[in-house]
Design an enzyme around this catalytic site. Structure first.
Site, PDB file in Angstrom:
ATOM      1  N   ASP A 107      42.589  42.179  45.683  1.00 31.77           N
ATOM      2  CA  ASP A 107      43.318  40.976  45.310  1.00 31.77           C
ATOM      3  C   ASP A 107      43.451  40.012  46.528  1.00 31.77           C
ATOM      4  O   ASP A 107      43.857  40.368  47.772  1.00 31.77           O
ATOM      5  CB  ASP A 107      44.817  41.385  44.993  1.00 31.77           C
ATOM      6  CG  ASP A 107      45.497  40.256  44.355  1.00 31.77           C
ATOM      7  OD1 ASP A 107      44.964  39.384  43.803  1.00 31.77           O
ATOM      8  OD2 ASP A 107      46.922  40.155  44.331  1.00 31.77           O
TER       9      ASP A 107
ATOM     10  N   GLY B 119      49.432  34.393  39.732  1.00 35.81           N
ATOM     11  CA  GLY B 119      50.587  33.925  39.648  1.00 35.81           C
ATOM     12  C   GLY B 119      51.350  33.794  38.185  1.00 35.81           C
ATOM     13  O   GLY B 119      51.756  32.987  37.914  1.00 35.81           O
TER      14      GLY B 119
ATOM     15  N   ILE C 177      49.797  40.118  37.688  1.00 38.01           N
ATOM     16  CA  ILE C 177      51.177  40.414  37.641  1.00 38.01           C
ATOM     17  C   ILE C 177      51.673  41.348  38.765  1.00 38.01           C
ATOM     18  O   ILE C 177      51.260  42.388  38.899  1.00 38.01           O
ATOM     19  CB  ILE C 177      51.537  41.044  36.209  1.00 38.01           C
ATOM     20  CG1 ILE C 177      51.135  40.205  35.183  1.00 38.01           C
ATOM     21  CG2 ILE C 177      53.197  41.372  36.310  1.00 38.01           C
ATOM     22  CD1 ILE C 177      51.594  40.576  33.586  1.00 38.01           C
ATOM     23  N   ASP C 178      52.414  40.816  39.709  1.00 35.05           N
ATOM     24  CA  ASP C 178      53.012  41.365  40.721  1.00 35.05           C
ATOM     25  C   ASP C 178      54.704  41.202  40.544  1.00 35.05           C
ATOM     26  O   ASP C 178      55.311  42.204  40.646  1.00 35.05           O
ATOM     27  CB  ASP C 178      52.305  40.963  41.976  1.00 35.05           C
ATOM     28  CG  ASP C 178      53.035  41.968  43.218  1.00 35.05           C
ATOM     29  OD1 ASP C 178      53.508  42.729  42.982  1.00 35.05           O
ATOM     30  OD2 ASP C 178      52.404  41.685  44.390  1.00 35.05           O
TER      31      ASP C 178
END
Ligand code: G3H
Ligand code: 13P
Ligand code: ZN
Length: 311
Positions: A82, A214, A257-258
């Protein structure tokens, strides 16, 4: 099944009108929670590692944990870098077993972004690794980089075809109003995404997979739990899930998605320790944390991404 790259995953997602979840991983419990959910729902999944995660947990630990998840689940799993910010970092991940990398040249000018991205693509494609590029700049916080709202910029659809043709990337991250972190909109501000830009990009790039970074919804239930048990995140606001659902039916094939995982995990740990002040065995609070990750990922797979049953 061995680790896969994103080629076939995205081809099926594009045709099927759904998106694959790309979840950030930093430790064993996160990897287990994500892949247990994906297994139960027969969903393809992308496990992505940031430079910060690699620094925190070490490349070998993370790749071995992901290999264990592949063995345990037999799912199509892609291991993805990422926000790679240099050729050297991408090369190190490719040489070290990743099946997909992002080269994020979005902070360079257009021609430099193309040159860097193409260099990574040439190296990656010779080794069967897929590459995600980025055009446009998201606001928000990624590791040490904090992009202010003023420095953020939407993707210019007029550039996408030239960028993809000259770099050879397999997917493209675009900026349409999402941003990194848990504070995506100001209090009182109406969340909005530029679907017109997404439509114009996909008109210019037919059948080409688009990526949304995001894309956490900052699920209010978990923010409330955090605030209830001593946290202070009163103004956390994310992307409404119905907008992400809509994007997933369009050209968006990968949704990152974090923050939602961080919130779910932190809420579970805070709640557990507040309710069980005598507990000090990490397994006692990491077990509900892992369950919270699993619950969050199951919810995303079924209610947002639509990739359940798509292996
Ligand atoms: O986009 C950034 C991801 O949320 C990863 O965050 O760089 O703090 O690991 P990190
Ligand atoms: P969130 O901060 O919205 O979860 O975004 C994560 C991301 O884009 C990782 O690359
Ligand atoms: Zn991102």
């Amino acid at each position: 099944m061995p680790l896969v790259n994103t080629k076939e995953m995205f081809r099926k997602a594009y045709e099927g009108g759904y998106a694959v979840g790309a979840f950030n991983v930093n430790n064993m419990e996160i990897i287990q929670g994500i892949t247990e959910a994906a297994k139960e729902l027969s969903a393809p999944v992308i496990l992505q590692v940031s430079a910060g995660a690699r620094k925190y947990a070490n490349h070998t630990y993370l790749t071995k944990l992901v290999e264990a998840a592949v063995l345990e689940t037999d799912l199509p799993i892609a291991l993805h870098l990422d926000h790679g910010d240099s050729f050297e970092l991408c090369k190190s991940c490719i040489d070290g077993g990743f099946t997909s990398v992002m080269i994020d040249g979005s902070h360079y000018d257009y021609e430099d972004n193309i040159a860097l991205t193409k260099k990574v693509v040439d190296y990656a494609h010779e080794r069967g690794v897929t590459v995600e590029g980025e055009l446009g700049r998201l606001a928000g916080i990624e590791d040490a980089v904090n992009v202010s709202d003023a420095d953020a910029s939407y993707t210019d659809p007029a550039q996408v075809q030239d960028f993809v043709e000259r770099t050879g990337v397999d997917s493209l991250a675009i900026a349409i109003g999402t941003s990194h972190g848990a504070y995506k909109f100001k209090p009182g501000q109406k969340p909005q995404l530029r679907f017109d830009i997404l439509e114009e990009v996909s008109r210019r790039l037919p059948n080409f997979p688009i990526v949304l970074h995001g894309a956490s919804s900052v699920v209010p239930e978990f923010v409330e739990i955090i605030n209830q048990y001593g946290g202070q995140m009163p103004d956390a606001i994310g992307i409404p899930e119905e907008m992400l659902r809509q994007a997933a039916t369009m050209a968006v094939c990968k949704i990152n998605i974090d923050s939602d995982l961080r919130l779910a995990m932190t809420a579970a740990v805070r709640k557990h320790l507040a309710e069980n002040p005598s507990h000090f065995d990490p397994r006692q609070y990491l077990k509900p944390a892992r369950e919270a990750i699993k619950g969050m990922v199951s919810h995303k797979i079924v209610d947002v991404l639509g990739c359940n049953g798509k292996i």
